[in-house]
Motif scaffolding. Sequence first.
Motif, PDB file in Angstrom:
ATOM      1  N   ALA A  68       8.377 -24.254  10.599  1.00 34.04           N
ATOM      2  CA  ALA A  68       7.289 -25.562   9.961  1.00 34.04           C
ATOM      3  C   ALA A  68       7.098 -25.690   8.811  1.00 34.04           C
ATOM      4  CB  ALA A  68       5.757 -24.809  11.250  1.00 34.04           C
ATOM      5  N   VAL A  69       7.232 -25.423   7.785  1.00 35.92           N
ATOM      6  CA  VAL A  69       6.465 -25.573   6.115  1.00 35.92           C
ATOM      7  C   VAL A  69       7.579 -26.741   6.070  1.00 35.92           C
ATOM      8  CG1 VAL A  69       6.963 -24.988   4.451  1.00 35.92           C
ATOM      9  CG2 VAL A  69       6.366 -23.058   5.532  1.00 35.92           C
ATOM     10  N   ALA A  70       9.228 -27.057   6.424  1.00 35.54           N
ATOM     11  CA  ALA A  70       9.953 -28.024   6.454  1.00 35.54           C
ATOM     12  C   ALA A  70       9.787 -29.004   7.381  1.00 35.54           C
ATOM     13  CB  ALA A  70      11.381 -27.656   6.901  1.00 35.54           C
ATOM     14  N   ASP A  71       8.906 -28.961   8.017  1.00 33.42           N
ATOM     15  CA  ASP A  71       8.619 -30.437   8.674  1.00 33.42           C
ATOM     16  C   ASP A  71       6.780 -30.686   8.027  1.00 33.42           C
ATOM     17  OD1 ASP A  71      10.349 -30.107  10.898  1.00 33.42           O
ATOM     18  OD2 ASP A  71       9.283 -29.180  11.894  1.00 33.42           O
ATOM     19  N   GLU A  72       7.008 -29.952   7.961  1.00 35.77           N
ATOM     20  CA  GLU A  72       4.771 -29.858   6.644  1.00 35.77           C
ATOM     21  C   GLU A  72       5.276 -30.894   5.196  1.00 35.77           C
ATOM     22  OE1 GLU A  72       2.028 -29.004   6.818  1.00 35.77           O
ATOM     23  OE2 GLU A  72       2.059 -28.022   8.583  1.00 35.77           O
ATOM     24  N   MET A  73       6.438 -30.348   4.817  1.00 35.43           N
ATOM     25  CA  MET A  73       6.848 -30.500   3.411  1.00 35.43           C
ATOM     26  C   MET A  73       7.407 -32.019   3.450  1.00 35.43           C
ATOM     27  SD  MET A  73       9.016 -27.493   1.943  1.00 35.43           S
ATOM     28  CE  MET A  73       9.448 -28.365   0.106  1.00 35.43           C
ATOM     29  N   ALA A  74       8.723 -32.590   5.347  1.00 36.23           N
ATOM     30  CA  ALA A  74       8.997 -33.879   4.806  1.00 36.23           C
ATOM     31  C   ALA A  74       8.157 -35.012   5.009  1.00 36.23           C
ATOM     32  CB  ALA A  74       9.857 -33.811   6.362  1.00 36.23           C
ATOM     33  N   ALA A  75       7.022 -34.380   6.693  1.00 38.04           N
ATOM     34  CA  ALA A  75       6.122 -35.126   6.105  1.00 38.04           C
ATOM     35  C   ALA A  75       5.107 -34.981   4.973  1.00 38.04           C
ATOM     36  CB  ALA A  75       4.899 -34.809   7.198  1.00 38.04           C
ATOM     37  N   LEU A  76       4.762 -34.906   3.923  1.00 43.93           N
ATOM     38  CA  LEU A  76       3.810 -34.399   2.964  1.00 43.93           C
ATOM     39  C   LEU A  76       5.311 -35.165   1.542  1.00 43.93           C
ATOM     40  CD1 LEU A  76       2.789 -30.537   2.521  1.00 43.93           C
ATOM     41  CD2 LEU A  76       1.280 -32.932   2.916  1.00 43.93           C
ATOM     42  N   ASN A  77       6.163 -34.985   1.975  1.00 46.01           N
ATOM     43  CA  ASN A  77       7.438 -36.284   1.733  1.00 46.01           C
ATOM     44  C   ASN A  77       7.180 -38.004   1.564  1.00 46.01           C
ATOM     45  OD1 ASN A  77       7.326 -34.319  -1.140  1.00 46.01           O
ATOM     46  ND2 ASN A  77       8.735 -33.330   0.109  1.00 46.01           N
ATOM     47  N   LEU A  90       1.890 -29.037  -2.752  1.00 48.17           N
ATOM     48  CA  LEU A  90       2.292 -28.280  -1.500  1.00 48.17           C
ATOM     49  C   LEU A  90       1.503 -27.772  -0.773  1.00 48.17           C
ATOM     50  CD1 LEU A  90       4.794 -28.382   0.715  1.00 48.17           C
ATOM     51  CD2 LEU A  90       6.050 -26.821  -1.280  1.00 48.17           C
ATOM     52  N   ASP A  91       1.416 -26.900  -2.242  1.00 47.82           N
ATOM     53  CA  ASP A  91       0.132 -25.494  -1.742  1.00 47.82           C
ATOM     54  C   ASP A  91      -1.262 -25.578  -1.742  1.00 47.82           C
ATOM     55  OD1 ASP A  91       1.955 -23.655  -3.058  1.00 47.82           O
ATOM     56  OD2 ASP A  91       1.121 -22.977  -4.487  1.00 47.82           O
ATOM     57  N   ASP A  92      -1.785 -26.845  -1.651  1.00 49.21           N
ATOM     58  CA  ASP A  92      -2.879 -27.803  -1.607  1.00 49.21           C
ATOM     59  C   ASP A  92      -3.012 -28.161  -0.314  1.00 49.21           C
ATOM     60  OD1 ASP A  92      -4.226 -26.476  -3.592  1.00 49.21           O
ATOM     61  OD2 ASP A  92      -3.645 -28.324  -4.807  1.00 49.21           O
ATOM     62  N   ALA A  93      -1.858 -28.453   0.063  1.00 47.33           N
ATOM     63  CA  ALA A  93      -1.539 -29.390   1.166  1.00 47.33           C
ATOM     64  C   ALA A  93      -1.228 -28.514   2.690  1.00 47.33           C
ATOM     65  CB  ALA A  93       0.124 -29.834   1.308  1.00 47.33           C
ATOM     66  N   LEU A  94      -0.442 -27.144   2.375  1.00 41.38           N
ATOM     67  CA  LEU A  94       0.077 -26.615   3.076  1.00 41.38           C
ATOM     68  C   LEU A  94      -0.909 -25.082   3.270  1.00 41.38           C
ATOM     69  CD1 LEU A  94       3.699 -25.399   2.339  1.00 41.38           C
ATOM     70  CD2 LEU A  94       3.400 -26.584   3.925  1.00 41.38           C
ATOM     71  N   TYR A  95      -2.247 -24.842   2.822  1.00 39.03           N
ATOM     72  CA  TYR A  95      -3.093 -24.105   2.751  1.00 39.03           C
ATOM     73  C   TYR A  95      -4.089 -24.647   3.289  1.00 39.03           C
ATOM     74  CZ  TYR A  95       0.717 -21.653   1.367  1.00 39.03           C
ATOM     75  OH  TYR A  95       1.969 -20.287   1.356  1.00 39.03           O
ATOM     76  N   GLU A  96      -3.842 -25.862   2.971  1.00 41.47           N
ATOM     77  CA  GLU A  96      -5.051 -26.862   3.410  1.00 41.47           C
ATOM     78  C   GLU A  96      -6.557 -27.300   2.541  1.00 41.47           C
ATOM     79  OE1 GLU A  96      -6.523 -26.042   7.880  1.00 41.47           O
ATOM     80  OE2 GLU A  96      -4.403 -26.938   8.594  1.00 41.47           O
ATOM     81  N   ARG A  97      -5.928 -27.026   1.821  1.00 42.31           N
ATOM     82  CA  ARG A  97      -7.246 -26.680   0.417  1.00 42.31           C
ATOM     83  C   ARG A  97      -6.798 -28.151  -0.295  1.00 42.31           C
ATOM     84  NH1 ARG A  97      -4.594 -22.115  -3.063  1.00 42.31           N
ATOM     85  NH2 ARG A  97      -3.762 -23.959  -4.186  1.00 42.31           N
ATOM     86  N   PRO A  98      -8.436 -28.611  -0.623  1.00 41.20           N
ATOM     87  CA  PRO A  98      -8.475 -29.730  -1.810  1.00 41.20           C
ATOM     88  C   PRO A  98      -7.784 -30.253  -2.643  1.00 41.20           C
ATOM     89  CG  PRO A  98     -10.079 -29.770  -0.387  1.00 41.20           C
ATOM     90  CD  PRO A  98      -9.476 -28.929  -0.217  1.00 41.20           C
TER      91      PRO A  98
END
Length: 104
Positions: A68-77, A90-98
């Motif tokens: 699922a991380v790959a999909d998240e990274m693609a969306a974030l990029n 990336l850490d902030d986005a994946l771990y839902e931190r501001p």
Amino acid sequence: MDMEVSMNMSNTNGDTKVVQTELNPAEYARFRRLAQEEGKSLKEALREAATEYIDAHDAPDPSDPLFAVADEMAALNEGRRGEPLAPDELDDALYERPHGDDDE
């Protein structure tokens, strides 16, 4: 008449499992000759064959959450014009931190 060959497979904690198979005389002779030509024992050659078989046939589990991380990274990029996210972004986005909210 089939020949029986066994192999001990060791893992890092010292446990071993014995794997056995049967080869017909022609297969055994060919296998033994190839192992000898490479300077390997039958045990070493069997372990190598097993490892190669595993590597060739084992596939990752597509339901593993890691993918699922790959999909998240693609969306974030998306929309960043090829500029990758910084590790902290990336850490902030994946771990839902501001962004900028570190635990340190």
